[in-house]
Design an enzyme around this catalytic site. Structure first.
Site, mmCIF file in Angstrom:
data_model
loop_
_atom_site.group_PDB
_atom_site.id
_atom_site.type_symbol
_atom_site.label_atom_id
_atom_site.label_comp_id
_atom_site.label_asym_id
_atom_site.label_seq_id
_atom_site.Cartn_x
_atom_site.Cartn_y
_atom_site.Cartn_z
ATOM 1 N N ASN A 1 -7.528 1.779 9.635
ATOM 2 C CA ASN A 1 -6.256 2.062 10.299
ATOM 3 C C ASN A 1 -6.519 2.112 11.794
ATOM 4 O OD1 ASN A 1 -5.279 2.381 7.740
ATOM 5 N ND2 ASN A 1 -4.816 4.566 7.924
ATOM 6 N N ARG B 1 0.867 -1.190 0.000
ATOM 7 C CA ARG B 1 0.000 0.000 0.000
ATOM 8 C C ARG B 1 0.902 1.238 0.000
ATOM 9 N NH1 ARG B 1 -2.817 3.229 4.616
ATOM 10 N NH2 ARG B 1 -4.002 4.632 3.280
ATOM 11 N N HIS C 1 -3.350 10.800 0.106
ATOM 12 C CA HIS C 1 -2.828 10.673 1.467
ATOM 13 C C HIS C 1 -2.310 12.068 1.870
ATOM 14 C CE1 HIS C 1 -1.279 7.476 4.465
ATOM 15 N NE2 HIS C 1 -1.026 8.641 5.025
ATOM 16 N N GLU D 1 -3.467 -0.017 8.027
ATOM 17 C CA GLU D 1 -2.340 0.483 8.823
ATOM 18 C C GLU D 1 -2.487 -0.005 10.254
ATOM 19 O OE1 GLU D 1 -1.535 4.737 8.969
ATOM 20 O OE2 GLU D 1 -1.949 4.916 6.826
ATOM 21 N N TYR E 1 -4.666 2.384 15.626
ATOM 22 C CA TYR E 1 -3.485 2.597 16.472
ATOM 23 C C TYR E 1 -3.795 2.434 17.959
ATOM 24 C CZ TYR E 1 -0.941 3.843 12.320
ATOM 25 O OH TYR E 1 -0.338 3.759 11.094
ATOM 26 N N GLU F 1 -7.777 8.277 5.690
ATOM 27 C CA GLU F 1 -8.136 8.936 6.947
ATOM 28 C C GLU F 1 -8.733 10.337 6.772
ATOM 29 O OE1 GLU F 1 -4.791 8.860 9.614
ATOM 30 O OE2 GLU F 1 -4.856 6.698 9.837
HETATM 31 C C1 FCB Z 1 -1.639 7.581 10.277
HETATM 32 C C2 FCB Z 1 -1.258 8.087 8.892
HETATM 33 C C3 FCB Z 1 0.102 7.640 8.448
HETATM 34 C C4 FCB Z 1 1.111 7.610 9.561
HETATM 35 C C5 FCB Z 1 0.569 6.906 10.786
HETATM 36 C C6 FCB Z 1 1.541 6.828 11.931
HETATM 37 O O1 FCB Z 1 -2.581 8.442 10.833
HETATM 38 O O2 FCB Z 1 -2.195 7.656 7.940
HETATM 39 O O3 FCB Z 1 0.493 8.463 7.372
HETATM 40 O O4 FCB Z 1 1.566 8.876 9.827
HETATM 41 O O5 FCB Z 1 -0.599 7.531 11.212
#
Ligand code: FCB
Length: 439
Positions: A292, A78, A122, A353, A294, A167
Site C-alpha cells: 500500500n 480486494r 483489516h 492500495e 500513499y 498494514e
Molecule cells: C490505509 C488503510 C485503508 C484506508 C487508506 C486510506 O492505511 O489500509 O483502510 O483507510 O489508508
C-alpha cells in the site's frame, strides 16, 4: 484521454475496500463487537463522533456494489472479512450467518467475473480478544490462525488467494502506540510486541491457508524514506525510521530475521516476544507482497529525545484533501528500493492500495491526475525490472475513513451517506476506460 501504460501481460486491475469501512450492519446476524465499535462509541475518538454503524450499508447493498465493479471491468476485488462476524468472540463457536454473508459475496463476485481477494484482518479485532490483551497477547496469533482456517474451509473452494494482514505497521502505531485508532492504546515503543504477534499470526494463518491450497500474501504499508539533508544526523534518523516503518515488517517475512532495532533501544527479541521457531513460521514463502503506497516520508534528526527521528513536511508538492503530499515518483522509488534491497527474496508485488481523498465533487480531475501519475510511476518501476502483477485503487466507494469518519472521500464512486445513493465520479469512468484500454 485514456492513457495506456506499458505493463506486463496478465496485469490485474482492481479496487479495494475494508469491512468496517463499508459494511455497516454491526449488530446484525450475530456479529460480535469489534475494537472499532468500542472505539467509535467513545467520545472524542473520531471526528464529529462518526461511527461505522451504517457506513455504506454494503452488508445489504453488496449486489449493487458488485454491479458497479462489473461496470468498471475490474479483474479482482480486494475486500476484508470481519473476524467478529465469523467468530463473534474471537474463539469458540463459528457464526454461520456471518460466514454465509461472505459466501454470497464470493459467489456474486464470481458470477460477475471478478476474482475475490479477501484480507483476513483489516483492524477489526473481536473486542473479546482485545479484553484479553489484543495483539499484545501472543495467544491472539493462534486465534487468528484458527479463524483463517474456518474461513478457508468455507470459501477456499472458490477463493484462490488470500491476504492475511492489512498494514500491521499502521495498526501497531495508530492502534497501540499513539492511540488515534482502535483499540486506542498509547504504549509508544512498548507497543512493539504487537508487530511480532501480528506477524506470528500471519505465519500461522499462512500455513492453514496453504494447507487448503490457497496462495498467500501480506499487505504492508510502505513508504520511501528520504533524509531531509545529507547530514549524518538526518541520515541516521532516516535509517531508523525506515527500519521501524518498512524493514520491521518486510525483513521477517522476506528474510526470516528482524532488523537491528538498537536505535530504539529495543533488543532483537522485541522485549522477549520472539520465541524459538517463530521466525521460521513468519518467513514461510509468500506468493506475493501486497504494497500500500500513499506518500513518501521526509525525516530529520530527532527533536524529541524519546525517538531517534522526527518527521518533516514535504514542501513544494500538491496535497490531497487529507493533507497528504502527492509524490507519484515515490511509488517508483519505493518499488525500485524493494527490488534492490531484497533481490531474489522479493516475491511478485501487487499494489493492494493507492488512492487519494479529494473534496466531494463528482468531476474529480484531481483524483484522475493522482491515479494516472502513480500508474506512470508503477510502469517506470516495471521498466526498471520490478515484478509488479496488479494495482488496486483505494477505494471503490467513499467510506468510513477511521479517525476522520466520513470526512475523507477516497471513492471512485460518491456515496451520499444520508440516502446511500451511489454516483460514479469522473474517475470511475476514467478507470473503466483505462482498464478496457489494457485488454
Ligand atoms: C490505509 C488503510 C485503508 C484506508 C487508506 C486510506 O492505511 O489500509 O483502510 O483507510 O489508508
Amino acid at each position: 484521454m485514456t492513457d495506456r501504460h506499458d505493463l506486463p501481460p496478465g496485469f490485474r486491475w482492481g479496487v479495494a475496500t475494508a469491512a468496517y469501512q463499508i459494511e455497516g450492519a454491526v449488530r446484525e446476524d450475530g456479529r460480535g463487537p469489534s475494537v472499532w465499535d468500542t472505539f467509535t462509541a467513545r467520545e472524542g475518538t473520531v471526528r464529529d463522533g462518526h461511527t461505522g454503524d451504517t457506513a455504506c450499508d454494503h452488508y445489504h447493498r453488496w449486489p449493487e456494489d458488485v454491479g458497479l465493479m462489473r461496470e468498471l471491468g475490474v479483474d479482482s476485488y480486494r475486500f476484508s472479512i470481519a473476524w467478529p462476524r465469523v467468530r463473534p468472540t474471537g474463539r469458540g463457536p463459528v457464526n454461520a450467518a456471518g460466514l454465509a454473508f461472505y459466501d454470497r459475496l464470493v459467489d456474486g463476485l464470481l458470477d460477475a467475473g471478478i476474482e475475490p481477494l479477501p484480507t483476513l484482518f483489516h483492524w477489526d479485532l473481536p473486542q473479546a480478544l482485545e479484553d484479553e490483551g489484543g495483539w499484545l497477547a501472543r495467544d491472539t496469533a493462534y486465534r487468528f490462525a484458527e479463524y483463517a482456517a474456518v474461513v478457508a474451509d468455507r470459501l477456499g473452494d472458490r477463493v484462490r488467494s488470500w491476504i492475511t494482514l492489512n498494514e500491521p505497521f499502521v495498526h501497531m502505531v495508530y492502534g497501540y502506540a499513539l492511540g488515534n485508532h482502535a483499540p486506542g492504546r498509547t504504549l509508544l515503543l512498548d507497543a512493539l510486541p504487537v508487530a511480532h504477534h501480528q506477524l506470528l499470526g500471519h505465519g500461522l494463518a499462512a500455513a492453514e491457508l496453504r494447507a487448503r491450497g490457497g496462495s498467500v500474501l501480506i499487505t504492508n504499508n510502505l513508504t520511501p524514506v528520504r533524509p531531509a539533508s545529507a547530514s549524518a544526523g538526518d541520515l541516521a534518523a532516516a535509517d531508523a525510521y525506515d527500519t521501524l516503518h518498512n524493514r520491521l515488517f518486510n525483513d521477517p517475512v522476506l528474510l526470516g530475521r528482524y532488523p537491528d532495532l538498537s536505535a530504539f533501544g529495543v533488543p532483537a527479541d522485541l522485549g522477549g516476544a520472539v520465541r524459538d521457531g517463530d521466525l521460521a513460521l513468519i518467513a514461510a514463502p509468500l506468493d506475493g507482497l501486497g504494497v500500500n503506497y500513499y506518500n513518501p516520508t521526509l525525516i530529520t534528526a530527532p527533536t524529541d529525545p524519546g525517538l531517534p527521528f522526527a518527521d518533516a513536511p514535504i514542501e513544494g508538492v500538491p496535497r490531497t484533501a487529507f493533507g497528504w503530499p502527492v509524490v507519484p515518483d515515490g511509488l517508483r522509488e519505493l518499488l525500485a528500493g524493494l527490488h534492490e534491497r531484497y533481490g531474489a527474496a522479493l516475491p511478485p508485488v501487487t499494489i493492494t492500495e493507492n488512492g487519494c481523498s479529494y473534496p466531494e465533487n463528482l468531476d474529480d480531475q484531481d483524483r484522475i491526475a493522482y491515479l494516472s501519475s502513480h500508474l506512470d510511476a508503477l510502469a517506470a518501476a516495471v521498466a526498471q525490472g520490478v515484478d509488479v502483477r496488479g494495482y488496486f485503487t483505494w477505494s471503490l466507494l467513499d467510506n468510513f475513513e477511521w479517525a476522520e469518519g466520513y470526512h475523507q472521500r477516497f471513492g471512485l464512486v460518491h456515496v451520499d451517506f444520508e440516502t446511500q445513493k451511489r454516483t460514479p465520479r469522473a474517475s470511475f469512468t476514467w478507470y473503466r476506460d483505462l482498464i478496457a484500454a489494457h485488454r
